[in-house]
Design a protein around this motif. Structure first.
Motif, PDB file in Angstrom:
ATOM      1  N   THR A   1      51.396  39.304  37.643  1.00 12.30           N
ATOM      2  CA  THR A   1      50.759  40.623  37.686  1.00 12.30           C
ATOM      3  C   THR A   1      49.271  40.573  37.350  1.00 12.30           C
ATOM      4  O   THR A   1      48.637  41.612  37.192  1.00 12.30           O
ATOM      5  CB  THR A   1      51.468  41.583  36.712  1.00 12.30           C
ATOM      6  N   HIS A   2      48.717  39.367  37.244  1.00 11.31           N
ATOM      7  CA  HIS A   2      47.277  39.188  36.963  1.00 11.31           C
ATOM      8  C   HIS A   2      46.881  39.833  35.633  1.00 11.31           C
ATOM      9  O   HIS A   2      45.820  40.464  35.518  1.00 11.31           O
ATOM     10  CB  HIS A   2      46.420  39.760  38.096  1.00 11.31           C
ATOM     11  N   THR A   3      47.715  39.684  34.634  1.00 13.59           N
ATOM     12  CA  THR A   3      47.410  40.227  33.307  1.00 13.59           C
ATOM     13  C   THR A   3      47.431  39.148  32.228  1.00 13.59           C
ATOM     14  O   THR A   3      47.486  39.462  31.041  1.00 13.59           O
ATOM     15  CB  THR A   3      48.406  41.346  32.932  1.00 13.59           C
ATOM     16  N   ALA A   4      47.379  37.878  32.622  1.00 16.21           N
ATOM     17  CA  ALA A   4      47.428  36.788  31.640  1.00 16.21           C
ATOM     18  C   ALA A   4      46.075  36.519  30.997  1.00 16.21           C
ATOM     19  O   ALA A   4      45.996  35.794  30.003  1.00 16.21           O
ATOM     20  CB  ALA A   4      47.954  35.507  32.293  1.00 16.21           C
ATOM     21  N   GLY A   5      45.006  37.076  31.573  1.00 12.72           N
ATOM     22  CA  GLY A   5      43.687  36.911  30.977  1.00 12.72           C
ATOM     23  C   GLY A   5      42.935  35.666  31.390  1.00 12.72           C
ATOM     24  O   GLY A   5      41.854  35.389  30.855  1.00 12.72           O
ATOM     25  N   VAL A   6      43.475  34.898  32.355  1.00 15.98           N
ATOM     26  CA  VAL A   6      42.761  33.696  32.806  1.00 15.98           C
ATOM     27  C   VAL A   6      41.679  34.084  33.819  1.00 15.98           C
ATOM     28  O   VAL A   6      41.763  35.117  34.485  1.00 15.98           O
ATOM     29  CB  VAL A   6      43.726  32.671  33.438  1.00 15.98           C
ATOM     30  N   ALA A   7      40.673  33.243  33.914  1.00 13.90           N
ATOM     31  CA  ALA A   7      39.576  33.478  34.854  1.00 13.90           C
ATOM     32  C   ALA A   7      40.078  33.333  36.291  1.00 13.90           C
ATOM     33  O   ALA A   7      41.222  32.941  36.541  1.00 13.90           O
ATOM     34  CB  ALA A   7      38.440  32.503  34.576  1.00 13.90           C
TER      35      ALA A   7
ATOM     36  N   SER B   1      57.207  44.896  44.057  1.00 14.00           N
ATOM     37  CA  SER B   1      56.511  46.020  44.694  1.00 14.00           C
ATOM     38  C   SER B   1      56.326  47.210  43.767  1.00 14.00           C
ATOM     39  O   SER B   1      55.858  48.258  44.219  1.00 14.00           O
ATOM     40  CB  SER B   1      57.268  46.443  45.960  1.00 14.00           C
ATOM     41  N   GLU B   2      56.644  47.065  42.493  1.00 14.03           N
ATOM     42  CA  GLU B   2      56.351  48.129  41.525  1.00 14.03           C
ATOM     43  C   GLU B   2      54.866  48.072  41.168  1.00 14.03           C
ATOM     44  O   GLU B   2      54.390  47.107  40.564  1.00 14.03           O
ATOM     45  CB  GLU B   2      57.197  47.964  40.263  1.00 14.03           C
ATOM     46  N   MET B   3      54.137  49.102  41.530  1.00 11.78           N
ATOM     47  CA  MET B   3      52.691  49.095  41.302  1.00 11.78           C
ATOM     48  C   MET B   3      52.379  49.405  39.840  1.00 11.78           C
ATOM     49  O   MET B   3      52.794  50.427  39.308  1.00 11.78           O
ATOM     50  CB  MET B   3      52.009  50.110  42.221  1.00 11.78           C
ATOM     51  N   ARG B   4      51.624  48.510  39.220  1.00 10.31           N
ATOM     52  CA  ARG B   4      51.328  48.613  37.796  1.00 10.31           C
ATOM     53  C   ARG B   4      49.850  48.815  37.500  1.00 10.31           C
ATOM     54  O   ARG B   4      49.494  49.311  36.438  1.00 10.31           O
ATOM     55  CB  ARG B   4      51.806  47.346  37.076  1.00 10.31           C
ATOM     56  N   HIS B   5      48.981  48.385  38.418  1.00 11.24           N
ATOM     57  CA  HIS B   5      47.551  48.388  38.127  1.00 11.24           C
ATOM     58  C   HIS B   5      46.751  48.740  39.372  1.00 11.24           C
ATOM     59  O   HIS B   5      47.220  48.565  40.502  1.00 11.24           O
ATOM     60  CB  HIS B   5      47.106  47.006  37.625  1.00 11.24           C
ATOM     61  N   ARG B   6      45.539  49.224  39.159  1.00 10.08           N
ATOM     62  CA  ARG B   6      44.614  49.470  40.261  1.00 10.08           C
ATOM     63  C   ARG B   6      43.767  48.226  40.477  1.00 10.08           C
ATOM     64  O   ARG B   6      43.059  47.783  39.570  1.00 10.08           O
ATOM     65  CB  ARG B   6      43.722  50.672  39.975  1.00 10.08           C
ATOM     66  N   PHE B   7      43.846  47.669  41.674  1.00  9.62           N
ATOM     67  CA  PHE B   7      43.028  46.517  42.044  1.00  9.62           C
ATOM     68  C   PHE B   7      41.590  46.968  42.276  1.00  9.62           C
ATOM     69  O   PHE B   7      40.645  46.380  41.763  1.00  9.62           O
ATOM     70  CB  PHE B   7      43.627  45.870  43.298  1.00  9.62           C
ATOM     71  N   ARG B   8      41.440  47.992  43.071  1.00 11.30           N
ATOM     72  CA  ARG B   8      40.178  48.704  43.268  1.00 11.30           C
ATOM     73  C   ARG B   8      40.538  50.024  43.947  1.00 11.30           C
ATOM     74  O   ARG B   8      41.703  50.264  44.260  1.00 11.30           O
ATOM     75  CB  ARG B   8      39.190  47.894  44.103  1.00 11.30           C
ATOM     76  N   ALA B   9      39.561  50.873  44.188  1.00  8.41           N
ATOM     77  CA  ALA B   9      39.854  52.179  44.772  1.00  8.41           C
ATOM     78  C   ALA B   9      40.650  52.020  46.063  1.00  8.41           C
ATOM     79  O   ALA B   9      40.251  51.290  46.975  1.00  8.41           O
ATOM     80  CB  ALA B   9      38.560  52.930  45.049  1.00  8.41           C
TER      81      ALA B   9
ATOM     82  N   TYR C   1      48.188  47.204  42.607  1.00  5.23           N
ATOM     83  CA  TYR C   1      48.795  45.875  42.546  1.00  5.23           C
ATOM     84  C   TYR C   1      50.065  45.884  41.722  1.00  5.23           C
ATOM     85  O   TYR C   1      50.133  46.501  40.659  1.00  5.23           O
ATOM     86  CB  TYR C   1      47.816  44.856  41.945  1.00  5.23           C
ATOM     87  N   GLY C   2      51.071  45.173  42.261  1.00  5.47           N
ATOM     88  CA  GLY C   2      52.325  44.987  41.548  1.00  5.47           C
ATOM     89  C   GLY C   2      52.416  43.572  41.015  1.00  5.47           C
ATOM     90  O   GLY C   2      51.748  43.213  40.050  1.00  5.47           O
ATOM     91  N   ALA C   3      53.236  42.743  41.655  1.00  7.66           N
ATOM     92  CA  ALA C   3      53.377  41.337  41.279  1.00  7.66           C
ATOM     93  C   ALA C   3      53.389  40.528  42.573  1.00  7.66           C
ATOM     94  O   ALA C   3      54.436  40.319  43.181  1.00  7.66           O
ATOM     95  CB  ALA C   3      54.649  41.120  40.481  1.00  7.66           C
ATOM     96  N   GLY C   4      52.222  40.122  43.026  1.00  9.20           N
ATOM     97  CA  GLY C   4      52.117  39.436  44.312  1.00  9.20           C
ATOM     98  C   GLY C   4      52.137  40.377  45.501  1.00  9.20           C
ATOM     99  O   GLY C   4      52.078  39.921  46.642  1.00  9.20           O
ATOM    100  N   PHE C   5      52.219  41.665  45.258  1.00  6.37           N
ATOM    101  CA  PHE C   5      52.210  42.681  46.312  1.00  6.37           C
ATOM    102  C   PHE C   5      51.123  43.705  46.028  1.00  6.37           C
ATOM    103  O   PHE C   5      50.901  44.096  44.873  1.00  6.37           O
ATOM    104  CB  PHE C   5      53.546  43.436  46.355  1.00  6.37           C
TER     105      PHE C   5
END
Length: 351
Positions: free
Chosen positions: A103-109, A266-274, A278-282
């Motif tokens: 989900t891109h929330t691990a904090g890595v660059a 496909s559960e959307m958790r975050h805004r990627f941009r306007a 983003y969910g988890a790979g979707f």
């Protein structure tokens, strides 16, 4: 219905092709029950870029379904300590999980597009050193030595190709197989995607597959560069438009994953941009986020790639859309074309 779509979309894509000059025609494939629309070269495989993250997420969820992996597993139980060193804030590697990588929330660059502390950007290196071959270890080392973690694990969303390289390495460690073999064994071969492969790592099953379509990094044509080995588990798949439509169909008809796994991805958790969540790979597109007058359009599920590539499923029209605009400079035009396609699907279904 196909005739209606041709009448609506051909003039648009002919105009787009003229405006693109040397880039030529984009590749377009749209399918739905009783409908098939294509434009551009239907046979040329193209570099799908970050659409490949969908495949990586599928492989992860297949291991979750088999009980081999837990989404809440700490990364320290899955990878050697030296692979995690200096990628996370403080002792974050002991708290980061598979779920957070997905989900891109691990904090890595983000090695591919993130800011650097020292030296040239990664994209600059890809262009300036075209003969360089990048291993997964090299990709992790770039973030380790030239970037800083962006946050503590779980603190916030920050899109990360580095995180998906770690997922690829987890898949290799748990299965004892190279990542590209997993793609072929678990996705390409079962779905008969004979014109798909992992760039620089494997070959398509069909020996008569045409050469990779050209693509441009800014103004540099890079399709033959060894340095495009840099994408790997973050998005290194090449495929034809038809193969990607088959992949999209398989994602949504249960051929690859159980319904519960698809629901998780496909559960959307975050805004990627306007306009993009983003969910988890979707990703899910919410066109009203681009412009308020687009409210009411469907919300397709899938992913985009930096080269103006798209693979989306529109559940309202049961339609699958694949686009390739061949260039990092073509993202806006590719989205405008996707909007045209959705509007055309709406008019065709209403008629």
């Amino acid at each position: 219905m196909t005739f209606d779509l041709i009448a609506q979309l051909d003039p648009h894509f002919e105009k787009v092709t003229r405006a693109r000059g040397l880039l030529g025609a984009p590749q377009v494939l749209v399918t739905a029950p009783g409908l098939r629309y294509q434009f551009g070269d239907p046979l040329a495989p193209f570099h799908a870029a970050s659409i490949g993250k969908v495949a990586t997420a599928v492989l992860v969820m297949q291991l979750v379904e088999s009980g081999t992996l837990s989404l809440e597993s700490p990364l320290t139980t899955l990878l050697p300590a030296n692979e995690l060193t200096h990628l996370f804030s403080g002792d974050g590697s002991s708290r980061a999980t598979v779920h957070q990588l997905l989900t891109h929330t691990a904090g890595v660059a983000d090695y591919f597009a993130g800011p650097v502390r020292t030296g040239p950007s990664f994209m600059r290196l890809v262009v300036d050193e075209p003969e360089r071959v990048w291993s997964p270890a090299d990709l992790l080392d770039f973030s380790r030595h030239h970037q800083s973690p962006v946050a503590a694990p779980g603190a916030r969303f920050s899109y990360s190709d580095t995180g998906y390289v770690l997922l690829g390495r987890i898949l290799e460690e748990l299965t004892g197989q190279p990542f590209h073999d997993l793609l072929h064994e678990r996705i390409f071969t079962p779905l008969d995607l004979a014109n798909s492969w992992l760039v620089s790592r494997s070959a398509p099953a069909d020996p008569n597959t045409p050469e990779l379509a050209p693509f441009w990094l800014d103004r540099v044509e890079a399709s033959r560069f060894a340095s495009v080995s840099c994408d790997w588990a973050g998005g290194g798949i090449a495929a034809t438009p038809a193969n990607l439509v088959t992949l999209s169909e398989a994602l949504h008809n249960g051929a690859l994953l159980a319904p519960e796994s698809l629901a998780y991805l496909s559960e959307m958790r975050h805004r990627f941009r306007a306009g993009i969540h983003y969910g988890a790979g979707f990703m899910e597109l919410r066109f009203e986020g681009f412009f308020f007058a687009l409210r009411g359009l469907p919300r397709p599920l899938g992913h985009i790639g930096v080269l103006g590539t798209h693979m989306f499923y529109d559940p309202r029209h049961d339609a699958h859309v694949v686009l390739n605009f061949h260039s990092t400079r073509e993202m806006v035009r590719s989205f405008k074309s996707l909007i045209r396609i959705e509007q055309a699907l709406g008019r065709a279904s209403a008629g």
